[in-house]
Design a protein around this motif. Structure first.
Motif, PDB file in Angstrom:
ATOM      1  N   GLY A  93      47.702  -1.433  -7.915  1.00 56.41           N
ATOM      2  CA  GLY A  93      46.720  -2.222  -7.558  1.00 56.41           C
ATOM      3  C   GLY A  93      46.847  -3.546  -7.124  1.00 56.41           C
ATOM      4  N   ALA A  94      48.200  -3.806  -6.516  1.00 49.96           N
ATOM      5  CA  ALA A  94      48.316  -5.188  -6.105  1.00 49.96           C
ATOM      6  C   ALA A  94      47.278  -5.419  -4.704  1.00 49.96           C
ATOM      7  CB  ALA A  94      49.637  -5.507  -5.806  1.00 49.96           C
ATOM      8  N   ILE A  95      46.843  -6.621  -4.491  1.00 53.66           N
ATOM      9  CA  ILE A  95      45.977  -6.540  -3.424  1.00 53.66           C
ATOM     10  C   ILE A  95      46.408  -6.888  -1.988  1.00 53.66           C
ATOM     11  CG2 ILE A  95      43.815  -7.293  -5.008  1.00 53.66           C
ATOM     12  CD1 ILE A  95      44.320 -10.328  -3.988  1.00 53.66           C
ATOM     13  N   GLY A  96      47.698  -7.512  -2.081  1.00 50.79           N
ATOM     14  CA  GLY A  96      48.346  -7.593  -0.758  1.00 50.79           C
ATOM     15  C   GLY A  96      49.716  -8.203  -0.831  1.00 50.79           C
ATOM     16  N   LEU A  97      50.065  -8.789   0.217  1.00 53.60           N
ATOM     17  CA  LEU A  97      51.440  -9.244   0.250  1.00 53.60           C
ATOM     18  C   LEU A  97      51.385 -10.950   0.681  1.00 53.60           C
ATOM     19  CD1 LEU A  97      54.548  -8.943   0.797  1.00 53.60           C
ATOM     20  CD2 LEU A  97      54.274  -8.444   3.243  1.00 53.60           C
ATOM     21  N   SER A  98      52.327 -11.656   0.332  1.00 52.17           N
ATOM     22  CA  SER A  98      52.429 -12.875   0.614  1.00 52.17           C
ATOM     23  C   SER A  98      53.640 -13.273   1.311  1.00 52.17           C
ATOM     24  CB  SER A  98      51.905 -13.907  -0.420  1.00 52.17           C
ATOM     25  OG  SER A  98      53.168 -14.158  -1.307  1.00 52.17           O
ATOM     26  N   SER A  99      53.675 -14.316   2.175  1.00 51.24           N
ATOM     27  CA  SER A  99      55.043 -14.761   2.735  1.00 51.24           C
ATOM     28  C   SER A  99      55.159 -15.974   2.381  1.00 51.24           C
ATOM     29  CB  SER A  99      55.275 -14.239   4.312  1.00 51.24           C
ATOM     30  OG  SER A  99      54.393 -14.834   5.177  1.00 51.24           O
ATOM     31  N   GLY A 100      56.262 -16.798   2.627  1.00 52.72           N
ATOM     32  CA  GLY A 100      56.593 -18.170   2.346  1.00 52.72           C
ATOM     33  C   GLY A 100      57.684 -18.470   3.450  1.00 52.72           C
ATOM     34  N   LEU A 101      57.279 -18.337   4.588  1.00 56.04           N
ATOM     35  CA  LEU A 101      58.529 -18.314   5.877  1.00 56.04           C
ATOM     36  C   LEU A 101      58.956 -19.712   6.174  1.00 56.04           C
ATOM     37  CD1 LEU A 101      56.832 -15.741   8.257  1.00 56.04           C
ATOM     38  CD2 LEU A 101      58.551 -15.543   6.569  1.00 56.04           C
ATOM     39  N   ALA A 102      58.488 -20.664   5.623  1.00 64.14           N
ATOM     40  CA  ALA A 102      59.033 -22.033   5.637  1.00 64.14           C
ATOM     41  C   ALA A 102      60.128 -22.484   4.654  1.00 64.14           C
ATOM     42  CB  ALA A 102      57.958 -23.309   5.493  1.00 64.14           C
ATOM     43  N   TYR A 103      60.089 -21.586   3.788  1.00 62.08           N
ATOM     44  CA  TYR A 103      61.240 -21.813   2.694  1.00 62.08           C
ATOM     45  C   TYR A 103      62.587 -21.385   3.145  1.00 62.08           C
ATOM     46  CZ  TYR A 103      57.643 -23.359  -0.471  1.00 62.08           C
ATOM     47  OH  TYR A 103      56.537 -23.996  -1.217  1.00 62.08           O
ATOM     48  N   THR A 104      63.522 -22.085   2.433  1.00 63.73           N
ATOM     49  CA  THR A 104      64.878 -21.730   2.972  1.00 63.73           C
ATOM     50  C   THR A 104      65.253 -20.499   2.582  1.00 63.73           C
ATOM     51  OG1 THR A 104      65.651 -23.812   2.361  1.00 63.73           O
ATOM     52  CG2 THR A 104      67.405 -22.224   2.598  1.00 63.73           C
ATOM     53  N   ASN A 105      64.886 -19.642   1.593  1.00 63.96           N
ATOM     54  CA  ASN A 105      65.136 -18.260   1.339  1.00 63.96           C
ATOM     55  C   ASN A 105      64.412 -17.335   1.988  1.00 63.96           C
ATOM     56  OD1 ASN A 105      67.368 -18.996  -0.022  1.00 63.96           O
ATOM     57  ND2 ASN A 105      66.103 -19.270  -2.111  1.00 63.96           N
ATOM     58  N   ALA A 106      63.341 -17.766   2.879  1.00 62.42           N
ATOM     59  CA  ALA A 106      62.661 -16.636   3.702  1.00 62.42           C
ATOM     60  C   ALA A 106      62.672 -16.893   5.257  1.00 62.42           C
ATOM     61  CB  ALA A 106      61.388 -16.674   3.379  1.00 62.42           C
ATOM     62  N   ARG A 107      63.341 -18.180   5.484  1.00 58.35           N
ATOM     63  CA  ARG A 107      63.436 -18.681   7.015  1.00 58.35           C
ATOM     64  C   ARG A 107      64.065 -17.811   7.912  1.00 58.35           C
ATOM     65  NH1 ARG A 107      65.220 -24.563   7.111  1.00 58.35           N
ATOM     66  NH2 ARG A 107      63.842 -24.741   5.427  1.00 58.35           N
ATOM     67  N   GLN A 108      64.988 -17.039   7.398  1.00 56.53           N
ATOM     68  CA  GLN A 108      65.884 -16.286   8.330  1.00 56.53           C
ATOM     69  C   GLN A 108      65.459 -14.820   8.605  1.00 56.53           C
ATOM     70  OE1 GLN A 108      68.251 -17.554  10.058  1.00 56.53           O
ATOM     71  NE2 GLN A 108      67.851 -19.621   8.933  1.00 56.53           N
ATOM     72  N   ALA A 109      64.285 -14.659   7.771  1.00 52.44           N
ATOM     73  CA  ALA A 109      63.628 -13.217   8.222  1.00 52.44           C
ATOM     74  C   ALA A 109      62.640 -13.465   9.466  1.00 52.44           C
ATOM     75  CB  ALA A 109      62.433 -13.160   6.776  1.00 52.44           C
ATOM     76  N   PRO A 110      63.161 -12.480  10.498  1.00 56.41           N
ATOM     77  CA  PRO A 110      62.614 -12.558  11.736  1.00 56.41           C
ATOM     78  C   PRO A 110      61.259 -11.943  11.773  1.00 56.41           C
ATOM     79  CG  PRO A 110      64.084 -10.817  11.564  1.00 56.41           C
ATOM     80  CD  PRO A 110      64.245 -11.514  10.323  1.00 56.41           C
ATOM     81  N   ALA A 111      60.636 -11.985  12.816  1.00 53.93           N
ATOM     82  CA  ALA A 111      59.161 -11.528  12.673  1.00 53.93           C
ATOM     83  C   ALA A 111      59.290  -9.998  12.409  1.00 53.93           C
ATOM     84  CB  ALA A 111      58.394 -11.696  14.002  1.00 53.93           C
ATOM     85  N   SER A 112      60.176  -9.475  12.903  1.00 60.42           N
ATOM     86  CA  SER A 112      60.247  -7.974  12.929  1.00 60.42           C
ATOM     87  C   SER A 112      60.484  -7.462  11.329  1.00 60.42           C
ATOM     88  CB  SER A 112      61.626  -7.657  13.551  1.00 60.42           C
ATOM     89  OG  SER A 112      62.747  -8.242  13.158  1.00 60.42           O
ATOM     90  N   GLU A 113      61.250  -8.165  10.610  1.00 61.67           N
ATOM     91  CA  GLU A 113      61.172  -8.008   8.966  1.00 61.67           C
ATOM     92  C   GLU A 113      59.905  -8.099   8.185  1.00 61.67           C
ATOM     93  OE1 GLU A 113      64.450  -9.978   6.790  1.00 61.67           O
ATOM     94  OE2 GLU A 113      63.172 -10.318   5.239  1.00 61.67           O
ATOM     95  N   MET A 114      58.887  -9.048   8.633  1.00 62.66           N
ATOM     96  CA  MET A 114      57.607  -9.301   8.313  1.00 62.66           C
ATOM     97  C   MET A 114      56.940  -8.251   8.836  1.00 62.66           C
ATOM     98  SD  MET A 114      57.737 -11.480   6.034  1.00 62.66           S
ATOM     99  CE  MET A 114      56.043 -10.979   5.758  1.00 62.66           C
ATOM    100  N   GLN A 115      57.017  -7.711  10.050  1.00 63.13           N
ATOM    101  CA  GLN A 115      56.238  -6.801  10.600  1.00 63.13           C
ATOM    102  C   GLN A 115      56.166  -5.456   9.928  1.00 63.13           C
ATOM    103  OE1 GLN A 115      53.929  -7.384  13.517  1.00 63.13           O
ATOM    104  NE2 GLN A 115      53.029  -5.856  12.414  1.00 63.13           N
ATOM    105  N   SER A 116      57.394  -4.979   9.388  1.00 60.95           N
ATOM    106  CA  SER A 116      57.882  -3.541   8.963  1.00 60.95           C
ATOM    107  C   SER A 116      56.963  -3.781   7.451  1.00 60.95           C
ATOM    108  CB  SER A 116      59.289  -3.569   8.774  1.00 60.95           C
ATOM    109  OG  SER A 116      59.634  -4.733   8.102  1.00 60.95           O
TER     110      SER A 116
END
Length: 475
Positions: free
Chosen positions: A178-201
């Motif tokens: 029942g969750a309605i979606g996904l959010s990201s915080g790519l500006a933050y230190t602990n997500a900044r190293q996630a490349p576009a490919s990680e988010m795409q998956s």
């Protein structure tokens, strides 16, 4: 027909962006059942308009109320503004599904300490919300950083294929619950190293499930336009609806770029479903990070774990007291929270006024000295920007806070006043409405919000929560 609740001779602003009109509105059970000239003798309770406006309950599309809806279920900062639904789990930060092996990493600590993360699955979170019965409705996003925290002990690298698989499994399970979606915080230190490919998956899964992707982009400063393109591309490839979180032109060197950002948004919106949200202030508020400190911008410290005594001062003042530069002071203060004077009012107004923008407070309820947006966002839009500055019409302002938001987040039968819709309603006196929360005194309820109905029940009246009737809204 007998009405449980009847509003008589109210000026209806129905959330669709149509012009306001005078009518009676009848409620039975949790739904609006009649609009027009209605028989007062058939009503159990009557509320006369007296020149006031009846609007759909406001939808706060960008909140960090994940744990507040459970531990402070009266939700006074929100319902006192006329908010009847909150979207939680923004900026990659969600309370579930999370299993921590230590203290929550920055910025997950914006929701609280380790004790705040007591929901190993989304089902656990749903159960906790339903048991708490908050005063407002709740719909939840799953945070990318939260998913990372479950499977990674260090965040200075992309997730491995195995870690990506584990994140995907957790995301799928939450969306199916029942969750309605996904959010990201790519500006933050602990997500900044996630490349576009990680988010795409992960966003691919969102698209498959017909859900929504919201993103605090990788760079809201000099990389604003490139970050917009990355966001558009990720969502487009996945076939997912997109919301750009708190669109802004951050940093003095970036001021004046709102027209370029909005042009990019318009172009994308002609090809894919996308919007942005924004808050009606020129100052942001988040964790204190050295990379945000430029030595010139005024930064006000809200809280500091190692030095709580230094709160409610500027970073410049603290650095002077300690005889160090602002970057050294930042490292001493962290973990900490701050208000950043990083935007230009003209940019704020252009984004607020744009037809693709929705309203979200981005307030931080766990902050001991919160940004005034936590308590004042929606009255500020209506009173300051609509009534006083005439930035947009009343029907446009209300649409941004109700019908537009419900449509983008697929909240069925919410955000509008029409027969058959849920009776989430806010009665407003536009002559006395004012946002009175300030940076020095932020926790103040706005006058002018006379009454709030949630799922057919009067929940807020005369400055008090009188009955909680919110629901968990699942996809």
């Amino acid at each position: 027909m007998t009405y449980d609740l009847l509003f008589t001779r109210v000026t209806v602003v129905d959330g669709s962006a149509a012009e306001p009109y005078l009518a009676d509105v009848g409620v039975r059970g949790d739904r609006i059942v009649a609009i027009g000239q209605l028989d007062e003798s058939e009503a159990k309770a009557i509320i006369t308009g007296n020149g006031r406006y009846l609007m759909p309950g406001f939808i706060d599309v960008h909140t960090h109320d994940d744990t507040m809806v459970i531990h402070q279920p009266d939700m006074l900062p929100k319902i006192s503004q006329g908010v009847t639904t909150v979207i939680v789990g923004n900026c990659g930060i969600s309370a579930s599904p999370v299993v921590l092996h230590g203290n929550p990493p920055d910025p997950m600590n914006l929701l609280g300490g380790r004790e705040a993360f007591a929901y190993p699955t989304f089902q656990h979170y749903v159960l906790a919300v339903e048991e708490a019965v908050p005063a407002v409705n709740v719909a939840a996003l799953i945070g990318h950083t939260a998913l990372r925290a479950n499977v990674m002990s260090e965040f200075d690298r992309p997730a491995s294929p195995s870690e990506q698989t584990q994140m995907a499994i957790a995301l799928k399970a939450a969306l199916e619950a029942g969750a309605i979606g996904l959010s990201s915080g790519l500006a933050y230190t602990n997500a900044r190293q996630a490349p576009a490919s990680e988010m795409q998956s992960l966003v691919d899964i969102v698209g498959e499930k017909g859900a929504i992707y919201t993103t605090h982009m990788r760079n809201e400063h000099d990389g604003l336009l490139n970050s917009l393109e990355e966001s558009f591309s990720t969502a487009r490839q996945a076939g997912a609806d997109l919301v750009i979180s708190h669109l802004k032109c951050a940093g003095a060197g970036n001021w004046g770029k709102a027209p370029l950002a909005l042009q990019a948004l318009e172009k994308a919106a002609s090809q894919q479903p996308c919007n942005c949200d924004c808050y009606p202030y020129a100052c942001s508020s988040t964790t204190l990070d050295a990379w945000r400190v430029d030595g010139e911008m005024e930064i006000y410290i809200n809280w500091s774990e190692p030095h709580p005594e230094m709160a409610r001062q500027t970073l410049k003042e603290i650095a002077a007291q300690w005889g160090v530069d602002q970057w050294q002071a930042t490292e001493r203060l962290r973990p900490a929270g701050a208000i950043y004077h990083m935007m230009h009012e003209e940019d704020v107004q252009k984004i607020l006024a744009h037809p693709l923008s929705m309203i979200g407070s981005d307030g931080l309820p766990s902050d001991p000295n919160p940004h005034p947006r936590l308590w004042g966002t929606f009255p500020r839009v209506l009173a300051h920007y609509c009534r006083d500055l005439k930035l947009f019409s009343l029907e446009e302002a209300v649409h941004k806070m109700t019908g537009l938001s419900a449509a983008r987040f697929r909240l069925k039968d919410r955000g509008v006043i029409r027969t058959g819709a849920f009776a989430d309603l806010t009665l407003v006196d536009m002559t006395t409405l004012e946002d009175v929360a300030t940076y020095s005194d932020p926790c103040k309820a706005s006058p002018g919000i006379h009454l709030v109905v949630v799922n057919g029940v009067i929940s807020y009246q005369n400055g008090k929560v009188i009955q909680r009737n919110g629901r968990m809204l699942k996809a």
